[in-house]
Scaffold this active site. Structure first.
Site: not given
Length: 517
Positions: A152, A210
Site C-alpha cells: 500500500d 478504493d
C-alpha cells in the site's frame, strides 16, 4: 481500503520518471491473479478462524478449482510495533497460531497465502510500515511462506513519480532477493500513472482509488481503467481493485461488475463474506466461461470500440482467435446495443457463432452482434466465425437463484436438484415451444398476468406455450418472465418451488442458463 491518508493528495504527472534498478522478471501472474481478500467486508475485524473457514469454503464451493487460489490478509494483521529485533509481529490475539502456521494451513489445501504491507512508515490503519525495512520484511514474509504481497501507499512524504518508483522498486528488489516466488501487487491508487511504469516493478498495480459496494463506484472505476489496455500483458496487469460481488449490490450489477473486470483482464479478488454468500453470488463467481475470458493466456485487456449515451461496447481478442464482445448499459433503463463482427476485429466470414457466456445460448449471426441489455448490466458473447444454435438441442435449464433445474412434477413445472433425468431435458423448438418429456411448458389457462402458474401440458401450438430465452438470461412470454415463486428469498428456492410468470425484474430468480447434460 477506506483510508486516512497522510500523503500528498494531488498527482503531479509531469514529474520525471526514474529508471528502475531492474525490470521485474519473476515469471509470476501470467494470467490475472484470482482469490479472496479480507478488507472489503471485514476491514480490521480479522482473525485466524475467519481465514481458515474461508479457505475451506473456497475449496468446498469449487472456487479453488476455478482458479481462485490466493487467500490474502489485508491491513491490521500485525501488532502496533515491531519486536526488539525490528521484526513485524502477527497479532497473537487474532492469529494465535502465527502466520507461518496459517500459511501452512492454506498451502495444505492447495491454495496460496497473501499478505499486506505499506510502502510508508505506517500502514493505512497505523501499523508499522515497511519503508526502510524492505529486506527484513521481505525475508520474514518468505519465511512464513507468503506467495503474494499487496503493498500500500499510506504515510509517506513522496511527491513525485520518481519517489513512487523508488519506494516500490525497493520492495521489488527485496522480494526477489529472498529467492521465493512472491506475486507483487502495487497499491498506489493510480496517483502517478502506474500503467506507464509499474510493469517494470510489480505484477499488478492499482489504477484507481478504493472501490466501494455501490454502482457509482463500480462505474467510475471502470471508466478510469478501461482506457489502459496497452499496459496489460502476461505478468503485468492493471488492477481496478477487488470485487464487490455479493457485497450488497443487486444481481445484474454484480454480474456486470464481474463481466467488466473479466473483460479488462483484471485480477479477480473476491471481497465478500463468502461464508454467507448466496447461490446467486456463487453462480457469478464460478462461471467458467467468463473466468476463461479473464484468464485467457493471450493476455489482452479489452478495448472500448464504441461509446456514447451510457452505452459501451468492448472487444477482447482471445488466444484461439475468438473475440469476447461485451455490451454494457450504464443507464437506469434497458437499452438496445449493437455492433458488428468487423468492428470487433473478427475476420470476414459468411456467418458468426455467438456464444452467450451467461445464458449459454448459441446463435448464428450474419455479423450483427446485439441485445437489449438490462439497466446497469452487460451481455457478453464469445464470437467466432461459424454457426451454431441452441434451437433443437436438449439440455437442463438451471436457475441462478437456486442452482436447481426446471423440472416437471406431474403437471406442475417447478425446480428440483439437477439430476439429468427426462423431466429436466428441455428443448427450445423451432416453433418457439419449450418442451420436456413429450410435453410443453404452458401458462395455465392462457393466463397473461403476473402470478400465472406454469404447467407441463400436451403441446397444442397456442400462444401460452411460446417462450423465448433472452440474451439477459430471462425466459419470456407475453412480456412476462419465468419466475421461481418467492425465489428472491432463500426459502423460495427449495425443491418443488413452483414456476410462474411474473413481471420482469432482472433478479436472480428470473435468470436461467442452458446447462450441459
Amino acid at each position: 481500503m477506506r483510508r486516512v491518508l497522510a500523503v500528498a493528495a494531488a498527482a503531479v504527472a509531469a514529474a520525471a520518471l526514474a529508471t528502475p534498478a531492474q525490470a521485474l522478471e519473476n515469471g509470476l501472474a501470467r494470467t490475472p491473479p484470482m482469490g479472496w481478500n479480507t478488507w472489503n467486508t471485514f476491514e480490521c475485524s480479522i482473525n485466524e478462524t475467519l481465514v481458515e473457514q474461508t479457505t475451506d469454503l473456497m475449496v468446498s464451493s469449487g472456487m479453488r478449482d476455478r482458479g481462485y487460489t490466493f487467500v490474502n490478509l489485508d491491513d491490521c494483521w500485525m501488532t502496533w510495533s515491531r519486536d526488539a529485533d525490528g521484526n513485524l509481529v502477527a497479532d497473537p490475539a487474532k492469529f494465535p497460531s502465527g502466520l507461518k502456521a496459517l500459511g501452512d494451513y492454506i498451502h495444505a489445501r492447495g491454495m496460496k497465502f497473501g499478505i499486506y504491507e505499506d510502502a510508508g512508515t505506517m500502514t493505512c490503519q497505523g501499523y508499522p510500515g515497511s519503508l526502510g525495512h524492505e529486506q527484513a520484511d521481505a525475508n520474514l514474509f518468505a519465511s512464513w511462506g507468503v506467495d503474494y504481497l499487496k503493498y500500500d501507499n499510506c504515510h509517506n512524504d513522496s511527491s513525485t513519480q520518481q519517489d513512487y518508483v523508488r519506494r516500490y522498486s525497493a520492495m521489488r528488489d527485496a522480494l526477489q532477493a529472498t529467492g521465493r516466488p512472491i506475486t507483487y501487487s502495487i497499491c498506489e491508487w493510480g496517483y502517478f500513472d502506474p500503467a506507464t511504469w509499474a510493469g517494470d516493478v510489480g505484477n499488478l498495480w492499482r489504477t484507481t482509488g478504493d472501490i466501494t459496494n455501490n454502482w457509482g463506484s463500480i462505474d467510475s472505476i471502470y471508466r478510469q481503467n478501461v482506457g489502459l489496455a496497452a499496459a496489460a500483458k502476461p505478468g503485468a496487469w492493471n488492477d481496478p481493485d477487488m470485487l464487490e460481488v455479493g457485497d450488497g449490490m443487486d444481481f445484474q450489477e454484480d454480474r456486470a461488475h464481474f463481466t467488466l473486470w473479466a473483460a479488462m483482464a483484471a485480477p479477480l479478488i473476491a471481497g465478500a463474506d463468502l461464508r454467507s454468500a448466496s447461490v446467486a453470488t456463487f453462480s457469478t463467481y464460478l462461471n467458467p466461461d467468463v473466468i476463461a475470458v479473464d484468464q485467457d493466456p493471450l493476455g489482452k485487456q479489452a478495448t472500448r470500440i464504441a461509446t456514447g449515451n451510457g452505452l459501451d461496447v468492448l472487444a477482447k481478442p482471445l488466444q484461439d482467435g475468438a473475440v469476447a464482445v461485451v455490451l454494457f448499459n450504464e443507464n437506469g433503463t434497458p437499452q438496445p446495443i449493437t455492433t458488428t463482427a468487423a468492428a470487433a476485429g473478427l475476420p470476414a466470414a459468411a456467418s458468426y457463432r455467438l456464444a452467450n457466456l451467461w445464458s449459454k445460448e448459441l446463435t448464428t449471426s450474419d455479423g450483427t452482434i446485439g441485445a437489449t441489455v438490462p439497466s446497469h448490466s452487460t451481455v457478453i458473447y464469445r464470437v467466432t466465425p461459424g454457426s451454431g444454435s441452441s434451437i433443437g438441442t436438449t439440455q437442463p435449464i438451471q436457475g441462478a437463484s437456486s442452482g436447481r433445474c426446471m423440472d416437471i412434477d406431474g403437471t406442475n413445472a417447478d425446480i428440483r436438484d439437477c439430476d439429468g433425468g427426462a423431466n429436466q431435458a428441455w428443448t427450445f423448438t423451432g416453433a418457439g415451444e419449450l418442451t420436456a418429456n413429450g410435453r410443453c411448458l404452458d401458462a395455465e389457462k392462457g393466463g397473461t398476468t403476473a402470478g400465472t402458474k406454469l404447467l407441463a401440458w400436451p403441446c397444442h401450438g397456442g400462444a401460452n406455450q411460446k417462450f423465448k430465452l433472452e440474451a439477459d438470461g430471462s425466459i419470456t412470454q407475453a412480456g412476462l418472465c419465468v419466475d421461481v415463486t418467492g425465489g428472491d428469498k432463500p426459502a423460495g428456492n427449495v425443491n418443488g418451488t413452483q414456476l410462474e410468470l411474473w413481471n420482469c425484474n432482472d433478479d436472480a430468480n428470473q435468470n436461467w442458463q442452458l446447462k450441459s447434460p
